[in-house]
Design an enzyme around this catalytic site. Sequence first.
Site, mmCIF file in Angstrom:
data_model
loop_
_atom_site.group_PDB
_atom_site.id
_atom_site.type_symbol
_atom_site.label_atom_id
_atom_site.label_comp_id
_atom_site.label_asym_id
_atom_site.label_seq_id
_atom_site.Cartn_x
_atom_site.Cartn_y
_atom_site.Cartn_z
ATOM 1 N N HIS A 245 0.850 -1.191 0.000
ATOM 2 C CA HIS A 245 0.000 0.000 0.000
ATOM 3 C C HIS A 245 0.887 1.243 0.000
ATOM 4 O O HIS A 245 2.106 1.157 0.218
ATOM 5 C CB HIS A 245 -0.940 0.006 1.219
ATOM 6 C CG HIS A 245 -0.256 0.060 2.543
ATOM 7 N ND1 HIS A 245 -0.167 -1.013 3.407
ATOM 8 C CD2 HIS A 245 0.388 1.074 3.170
ATOM 9 C CE1 HIS A 245 0.489 -0.672 4.480
ATOM 10 N NE2 HIS A 245 0.847 0.586 4.370
HETATM 11 P P1 TYD Z 1 -1.646 -2.898 7.708
HETATM 12 O O1 TYD Z 1 -1.211 -1.481 7.772
HETATM 13 O O2 TYD Z 1 -2.438 -3.339 6.503
HETATM 14 O O3 TYD Z 1 -0.407 -3.887 7.913
HETATM 15 P P2 TYD Z 1 0.954 -4.082 7.064
HETATM 16 O O4 TYD Z 1 1.080 -2.982 6.063
HETATM 17 O O5 TYD Z 1 2.035 -4.052 8.090
HETATM 18 O O6 TYD Z 1 0.884 -5.433 6.428
HETATM 19 O O7 TYD Z 1 -2.478 -3.206 9.028
HETATM 20 C C1 TYD Z 1 -2.855 -4.523 9.411
HETATM 21 C C2 TYD Z 1 -4.122 -4.445 10.254
HETATM 22 O O8 TYD Z 1 -3.885 -3.705 11.467
HETATM 23 C C3 TYD Z 1 -5.248 -3.752 9.545
HETATM 24 O O9 TYD Z 1 -6.437 -4.462 9.872
HETATM 25 C C4 TYD Z 1 -5.310 -2.369 10.151
HETATM 26 C C5 TYD Z 1 -4.755 -2.595 11.550
HETATM 27 N N1 TYD Z 1 -4.014 -1.417 12.050
HETATM 28 C C6 TYD Z 1 -4.533 -0.655 13.071
HETATM 29 O O10 TYD Z 1 -5.648 -0.917 13.580
HETATM 30 N N2 TYD Z 1 -3.813 0.409 13.536
HETATM 31 C C7 TYD Z 1 -2.602 0.727 13.025
HETATM 32 O O11 TYD Z 1 -1.969 1.707 13.464
HETATM 33 C C8 TYD Z 1 -2.069 -0.075 11.948
HETATM 34 C C9 TYD Z 1 -0.736 0.240 11.330
HETATM 35 C C10 TYD Z 1 -2.806 -1.142 11.493
#
Ligand code: TYD
Length: 131
Positions: free
Chosen positions: A48
């Site tokens: 992303h």
């Molecule tokens: P995501 O940012 O998609 O993870 P990565 O990029 O590390 O693979 O986040 C994973 C999950 O955690 C998603 O359901 C959103 C949640 N999340 C939060 O609730 N708060 C946060 O600060 C972050 C970064 C993620």
Amino acid sequence: MANILNFNIRGDYNGKLVALEQNKDIPFEIKRVYYIWDTAKEVVRGRHAHRKLEQIIICMRGSCDFILDDGHSKETVHLDNPAQGLYIKNNIWREFTNFSEDCVIMVLASEHYSENDYIRSYDEFLREIVR
Ligand code: TYD
């Protein structure tokens, strides 16, 4: 594209210490901290970009690879040093993978969590950066 910040290590015979202050060592106000661990080597996280959010990524233990993409070129950064921070500004597509078993990543973020700030489609990312 990859902007590595080298933090000052205050080390003595007791070990090493890094102190990070917002708007000094960290070039923004820190509104959120989160950390990631226990991710299998072959997993690809991220996939992303963010519309506004800026982040500093610190690999506190172990190692992993970040692949950064500004829509024109890609760069891979290997993180394995807790005295370094990878500064990722907005509108950069990121994927991270190749996690060592002991990898712990800490992220300092300039904004509170907001799903609206995420661009989760690569095609949408390319459309937004040419606007
Ligand atoms: P995501 O940012 O998609 O993870 P990565 O990029 O590390 O693979 O986040 C994973 C999950 O955690 C998603 O359901 C959103 C949640 N999340 C939060 O609730 N708060 C946060 O600060 C972050 C970064 C993620």
